[in-house]
Scaffold this active site. Sequence first.
Site, PDB file in Angstrom:
ATOM      1  N   ASP A  16       0.807  -1.215   0.000  1.00  0.00           N
ATOM      2  CA  ASP A  16       0.000   0.000   0.000  1.00  0.00           C
ATOM      3  C   ASP A  16       0.846   1.272   0.000  1.00  0.00           C
ATOM      4  OD1 ASP A  16      -2.454  -1.223  -0.184  1.00  0.00           O
ATOM      5  OD2 ASP A  16      -2.889  -1.140   1.961  1.00  0.00           O
ATOM      6  N   ARG A  97       2.094   5.665  16.660  1.00  0.00           N
ATOM      7  CA  ARG A  97       1.590   6.539  15.597  1.00  0.00           C
ATOM      8  C   ARG A  97       1.831   8.029  15.813  1.00  0.00           C
ATOM      9  NH1 ARG A  97       2.509   2.240  13.900  1.00  0.00           N
ATOM     10  NH2 ARG A  97       1.007   0.819  12.946  1.00  0.00           N
ATOM     11  N   ASP A 126      -5.374   3.611  12.790  1.00  0.00           N
ATOM     12  CA  ASP A 126      -4.124   4.307  12.524  1.00  0.00           C
ATOM     13  C   ASP A 126      -4.338   5.596  11.727  1.00  0.00           C
ATOM     14  OD1 ASP A 126      -2.606   2.585  14.006  1.00  0.00           O
ATOM     15  OD2 ASP A 126      -2.155   1.251  12.326  1.00  0.00           O
ATOM     16  N   SER A 177      -2.658  -9.688   8.968  1.00  0.00           N
ATOM     17  CA  SER A 177      -2.125  -8.335   8.937  1.00  0.00           C
ATOM     18  C   SER A 177      -1.390  -8.116  10.256  1.00  0.00           C
ATOM     19  CB  SER A 177      -3.281  -7.348   8.773  1.00  0.00           C
ATOM     20  OG  SER A 177      -2.873  -6.079   9.196  1.00  0.00           O
TER      21      SER A 177
END
Length: 403
Positions: A16, A97, A126, A177
């Site tokens: 991605d 993050r 996120d 994931s």
Amino acid sequence: MGRAKKVVLAYSGGVDTSVCIPYLKKEYEVDEVIAFAADLGQGDELDKIQKKAISAGATQSIVGNLVKPFIEDFAFPAIRANGLYQGKYPLSTALARPLIAQRLVEIARELNADGVAHGCTGKGNDQVRFDVTIGALAPDLKLLTPAREWGMSREETIVYGEKYGIAAPVSKQTPYSIDLNLLGRSIEAGPLEDPFAMPDESVFGITSSVSNAPDEPEDIEISFDSGNPVAINGNQLDPVSVVKKANSLAGKHGFGRLDIIEDRVVGIKSREIYETPGLLLLIRAHQEIESLTLPSDLLSTKFELERKWADLIYQGFWFSPLKEALDGFINHSQTNVNGVVRIRLHKGNASVVGRKSTTNSLYIPDMATYGNQDKFHHKSAKGFIYIWGLPSRVWSLVNKTKN
Ligand code: ARG
């Protein structure tokens, strides 16, 4: 706002974020994409990731080692706050993050970029954490979020990438994931989407199964200074080493696995598996040393605020006035949180088996004892309880006369 000319992209090396590079240039007419990959102790080969960004078309590819600030400025406050989202998840992914976003903004400033970008999808937490943090730190920067807007399936994304020389991921890849950093591993998707399905042992990467964990228990001691874990088994360690040591000890004994249903910010319930051996161990020990050194009213008020603190971090408000104010309270409360906690690690468990504080223990043996050396004034209990129970007696008297 007009188009952004120069954009700093949060880059992980995955499909991605790699596709984001040509996509930003083509569809968003960005002139220059600068990739930024963060080292958070995940053990990736960052030099390869750095090169991958260039071959995908980035003008510049930056790798930043954020391990030290991650542990010192994000993990340690979370330990002092006993930060557990919904009482369970120690925020291992969430804490990373705001740090990445902060660094992204700093790089944008240093390089005179007019935008920042990330490759998060529209279903997760996120994106919330990135967007909210960037908005708080740099409301003037343009924020580009192609993966949320392109509407491509995973297959279409791979095909798009191949046109720009981005290799498709190797097919034997895991169906999960996974997000990994020094604080833990988060695993979701694939077979785990059935919340009743038992996680296969192959899901786990940094903790032993109970059956593989040593048969013999191991007793360890964690020392705290002003609420910070500073030593394990009497050896003084810097913050990064404390976390590494805690990870290896707890991981070896199979402690730190979670299998939970969690409420995402966007309203979705999701099934999450976590391995956070060190962080959970340190929080457990920290809670214990607090119970010895803090008075009951402070403990209960802090407990309520901890829940709020964890919600804020989970929901993206690391940089916010409320979080800052809570930190003020939490940090002030930690001055007296000094001492040692003894923990027995054994077959998936970390059980507290002792605690002491030579300087701040509020446990007074002469008070607590049931022996005859005690200093407690037994007779005073009568008057205290007479007044303490007054509301109950009044209630009964009044309501009994009515019936
Ligand atoms: N649900 C966790 C969080 O929001 C972890 C998400 C991690 N991402 C992943 N790809 N497994 O903090």
